[in-house]
Design an enzyme around this catalytic site. Structure first.
Site, PDB file in Angstrom:
ATOM      1  N   HIS A   1       1.083   7.889  15.236  1.00 58.52           N
ATOM      2  CA  HIS A   1       0.931   6.443  15.407  1.00 58.52           C
ATOM      3  C   HIS A   1      -0.481   6.040  15.003  1.00 58.52           C
ATOM      4  O   HIS A   1      -1.448   6.677  15.411  1.00 58.52           O
ATOM      5  CB  HIS A   1       1.116   6.032  16.874  1.00 58.52           C
ATOM      6  CG  HIS A   1       2.531   6.150  17.357  1.00 58.52           C
ATOM      7  ND1 HIS A   1       2.944   5.684  18.570  1.00 58.52           N
ATOM      8  CD2 HIS A   1       3.631   6.674  16.771  1.00 58.52           C
ATOM      9  CE1 HIS A   1       4.236   5.916  18.719  1.00 58.52           C
ATOM     10  NE2 HIS A   1       4.679   6.526  17.644  1.00 58.52           N
TER      11      HIS A   1
ATOM     12  N   ARG B   1       9.042  -4.459  10.818  1.00 60.90           N
ATOM     13  CA  ARG B   1       9.515  -5.612  11.592  1.00 60.90           C
ATOM     14  C   ARG B   1       8.309  -6.356  12.169  1.00 60.90           C
ATOM     15  O   ARG B   1       7.231  -5.792  12.358  1.00 60.90           O
ATOM     16  CB  ARG B   1      10.472  -5.179  12.701  1.00 60.90           C
ATOM     17  CG  ARG B   1       9.839  -4.272  13.787  1.00 60.90           C
ATOM     18  CD  ARG B   1       9.624  -5.031  15.080  1.00 60.90           C
ATOM     19  NE  ARG B   1       8.987  -4.246  16.125  1.00 60.90           N
ATOM     20  CZ  ARG B   1       7.674  -4.150  16.290  1.00 60.90           C
ATOM     21  NH1 ARG B   1       6.852  -4.762  15.453  1.00 60.90           N
ATOM     22  NH2 ARG B   1       7.166  -3.441  17.271  1.00 60.90           N
TER      23      ARG B   1
ATOM     24  N   LYS C   1       0.839  -1.204   0.000  1.00 65.20           N
ATOM     25  CA  LYS C   1       0.000   0.000   0.000  1.00 65.20           C
ATOM     26  C   LYS C   1       0.876   1.258   0.000  1.00 65.20           C
ATOM     27  O   LYS C   1       0.631   2.204  -0.750  1.00 65.20           O
ATOM     28  CB  LYS C   1      -0.898   0.027   1.239  1.00 65.20           C
ATOM     29  CG  LYS C   1      -2.092  -0.910   1.148  1.00 65.20           C
ATOM     30  CD  LYS C   1      -2.874  -0.864   2.444  1.00 65.20           C
ATOM     31  CE  LYS C   1      -4.084  -1.776   2.408  1.00 65.20           C
ATOM     32  NZ  LYS C   1      -5.043  -1.455   1.350  1.00 65.20           N
TER      33      LYS C   1
ATOM     34  N   LYS D   1       6.604  -9.301  26.450  1.00 68.95           N
ATOM     35  CA  LYS D   1       5.573  -8.282  26.638  1.00 68.95           C
ATOM     36  C   LYS D   1       4.300  -8.887  27.231  1.00 68.95           C
ATOM     37  O   LYS D   1       3.627  -8.262  28.052  1.00 68.95           O
ATOM     38  CB  LYS D   1       5.271  -7.593  25.306  1.00 68.95           C
ATOM     39  CG  LYS D   1       4.740  -6.187  25.500  1.00 68.95           C
ATOM     40  CD  LYS D   1       4.901  -5.348  24.263  1.00 68.95           C
ATOM     41  CE  LYS D   1       4.310  -3.965  24.493  1.00 68.95           C
ATOM     42  NZ  LYS D   1       4.521  -3.079  23.338  1.00 68.95           N
TER      43      LYS D   1
ATOM     44  N   LYS E   1       5.255  13.794  23.297  1.00 72.92           N
ATOM     45  CA  LYS E   1       5.425  13.230  24.639  1.00 72.92           C
ATOM     46  C   LYS E   1       6.286  14.193  25.464  1.00 72.92           C
ATOM     47  O   LYS E   1       7.029  14.988  24.896  1.00 72.92           O
ATOM     48  CB  LYS E   1       6.096  11.866  24.526  1.00 72.92           C
ATOM     49  CG  LYS E   1       5.164  10.804  23.973  1.00 72.92           C
ATOM     50  CD  LYS E   1       5.656   9.419  24.343  1.00 72.92           C
ATOM     51  CE  LYS E   1       4.580   8.388  24.057  1.00 72.92           C
ATOM     52  NZ  LYS E   1       4.986   7.029  24.423  1.00 72.92           N
TER      53      LYS E   1
ATOM     54  N   GLU F   1       0.881  -1.836  13.614  1.00 74.62           N
ATOM     55  CA  GLU F   1       1.159  -0.492  14.142  1.00 74.62           C
ATOM     56  C   GLU F   1       1.977   0.273  13.108  1.00 74.62           C
ATOM     57  O   GLU F   1       3.042  -0.177  12.692  1.00 74.62           O
ATOM     58  CB  GLU F   1       1.940  -0.581  15.459  1.00 74.62           C
ATOM     59  CG  GLU F   1       2.261   0.800  16.010  1.00 74.62           C
ATOM     60  CD  GLU F   1       3.025   0.766  17.343  1.00 74.62           C
ATOM     61  OE1 GLU F   1       2.428   0.373  18.359  1.00 74.62           O
ATOM     62  OE2 GLU F   1       4.207   1.117  17.337  1.00 74.62           O
TER      63      GLU F   1
HETATM   64  P1  GTP Z   1       4.484   0.551  24.079  1.00 73.65           P
HETATM   65  O1  GTP Z   1       4.102  -0.326  25.228  1.00 73.65           O
HETATM   66  O2  GTP Z   1       5.940   0.982  24.129  1.00 73.65           O
HETATM   67  O3  GTP Z   1       4.130  -0.053  22.770  1.00 73.65           O
HETATM   68  O4  GTP Z   1       3.686   1.928  24.246  1.00 73.65           O
HETATM   69  P2  GTP Z   1       2.138   2.253  24.009  1.00 73.65           P
HETATM   70  O5  GTP Z   1       1.383   1.002  23.761  1.00 73.65           O
HETATM   71  O6  GTP Z   1       1.693   3.180  25.091  1.00 73.65           O
HETATM   72  O7  GTP Z   1       2.110   3.014  22.634  1.00 73.65           O
HETATM   73  P3  GTP Z   1       2.835   4.302  22.093  1.00 73.65           P
HETATM   74  O8  GTP Z   1       2.022   4.682  20.927  1.00 73.65           O
HETATM   75  O9  GTP Z   1       3.059   5.354  23.145  1.00 73.65           O
HETATM   76  O10 GTP Z   1       4.279   3.785  21.639  1.00 73.65           O
HETATM   77  C1  GTP Z   1       4.425   2.794  20.688  1.00 73.65           C
HETATM   78  C2  GTP Z   1       5.822   2.797  20.089  1.00 73.65           C
HETATM   79  O11 GTP Z   1       6.226   4.127  19.733  1.00 73.65           O
HETATM   80  C3  GTP Z   1       6.931   2.318  20.968  1.00 73.65           C
HETATM   81  O12 GTP Z   1       7.033   0.932  20.955  1.00 73.65           O
HETATM   82  C4  GTP Z   1       8.152   2.992  20.336  1.00 73.65           C
HETATM   83  O13 GTP Z   1       8.538   2.326  19.135  1.00 73.65           O
HETATM   84  C5  GTP Z   1       7.590   4.338  19.943  1.00 73.65           C
HETATM   85  N1  GTP Z   1       7.773   5.320  21.018  1.00 73.65           N
HETATM   86  C6  GTP Z   1       6.828   5.762  21.868  1.00 73.65           C
HETATM   87  N2  GTP Z   1       7.325   6.637  22.730  1.00 73.65           N
HETATM   88  C7  GTP Z   1       8.637   6.781  22.437  1.00 73.65           C
HETATM   89  C8  GTP Z   1       9.704   7.572  22.996  1.00 73.65           C
HETATM   90  O14 GTP Z   1       9.554   8.326  23.942  1.00 73.65           O
HETATM   91  N3  GTP Z   1      10.925   7.440  22.397  1.00 73.65           N
HETATM   92  C9  GTP Z   1      11.146   6.629  21.338  1.00 73.65           C
HETATM   93  N4  GTP Z   1      12.387   6.570  20.841  1.00 73.65           N
HETATM   94  N5  GTP Z   1      10.159   5.871  20.807  1.00 73.65           N
HETATM   95  C10 GTP Z   1       8.933   5.940  21.348  1.00 73.65           C
HETATM   96 MG    MG Z   2       2.482  -0.169  21.716  1.00 73.18          MG
END
Ligand code: GTP
Ligand code: MG
Length: 228
Positions: free
Chosen positions: A122, A45, A22, A55, A114, A141
């Site tokens: 996202h 990935r 896509k 997890k 953040k 995701e």
């Molecule tokens: P996860 O348990 O980490 O998956 O977080 P979440 O379910 O609350 O979702 P979120 O959308 O906040 O983050 C998902 C993904 O975004 C993470 O697995 C990272 O790949 C990326 N990410 C989120 N926050 C950060 C951050 O502060 N720094 C970096 N480098 N990556 C981030």
């Molecule tokens: Mg997540």
């Protein structure tokens, strides 16, 4: 059980392939329409079995594929790095408005970064994967960000891991400054890009392709005359 997990991973691999196709189509069509490439690169990935199980344990999810499927939404991940901020929103919108894409959740960390300065769009989406037994909905995701945001996020990620989450205050402050600098850079680059395109660079590109098309048409016309 082992087979269930192999299947879970395989389905997520297929879903990643679907999303990559896509994205590639959107990219090529965008190039055709606007004569520039909005996507710098795409990576993807599928979580390894080891990190899926880690997890699952951490979150206290049930150890069965159905529960994992329902609760772990980042087994399949696609990251799209765009040239400019406007492109990130454009790509998200076009991708999530496709009829076979079901949007589960969108988080706009560009509008609402953040606290550490992390920025990205996202989207948790669900797309059908067509197996011999019929379609299976699979969650992916998708992270969309600019090159500057990506650069920042990969450095922050390394620092976070190096300090095992307990990043010293000085570094936290430096990272926050760096995030501001990255945002400034994004803005300035986008401004420059808009200025240059406004000055007619895309018109030039269109001219060249028009010439090529005319040449091709002329040749086809000559050939058709020879054949009659
Ligand atoms: P996860 O348990 O980490 O998956 O977080 P979440 O379910 O609350 O979702 P979120 O959308 O906040 O983050 C998902 C993904 O975004 C993470 O697995 C990272 O790949 C990326 N990410 C989120 N926050 C950060 C951050 O502060 N720094 C970096 N480098 N990556 C981030
Ligand atoms: Mg997540």
């Amino acid at each position: 059980m082992r087979d269930d997990f192999a299947r879970l991973q395989m389905e997520h691999e297929f879903a990643v392939d679907e999303v990559l196709t896509k994205v590639s189509i959107l990219q090529r069509e965008f190039m055709h329409l606007h004569q520039y490439n909005p996507i710098e690169h795409v990576t993807s990935r599928v979580k390894s079995l080891e990190s899926i199980l880690q997890k699952v344990a951490k979150r206290g999810i049930d150890w069965n594929p159905q529960a994992i499927r329902a609760n772990l939404t980042d087994i399949a991940g696609v990251r799209i790095t765009c040239s400019f901020i406007a492109d990130t929103h454009r790509i998200l919108k076009t991708l999530t408005s496709q009829t076979d894409v079901k949007v589960i959740e969108v988080k706009d960390y560009i509008a609402n970064p953040k606290p550490n300065g992390y920025k990205s769009l996202h989207a948790i989406i669900e797309i059908p994967v067509f197996l011999s037994t019929g379609p299976v909905p699979v969650t992916v995701e998708v992270q969309i960000r600019t090159i500057a945001m990506d650069f920042w996020a990969s450095l922050e990620h390394k620092i976070y891991y190096k300090y095992d989450g307990a990043v010293p205050d000085r570094l936290v402050a430096d990272l926050s400054d760096a995030a501001d600098a990255a945002e400034q850079l994004d803005r300035r680059m986008e401004q420059l890009h808009t200025e240059v395109r406004g000055a007619g660079s895309s018109a030039e590109a269109a001219d060249t392709s028009d010439e090529l098309e005319e040449e091709l048409l002329l040749r086809l016309w000559q050939q058709s005359r020879q054949n009659t």
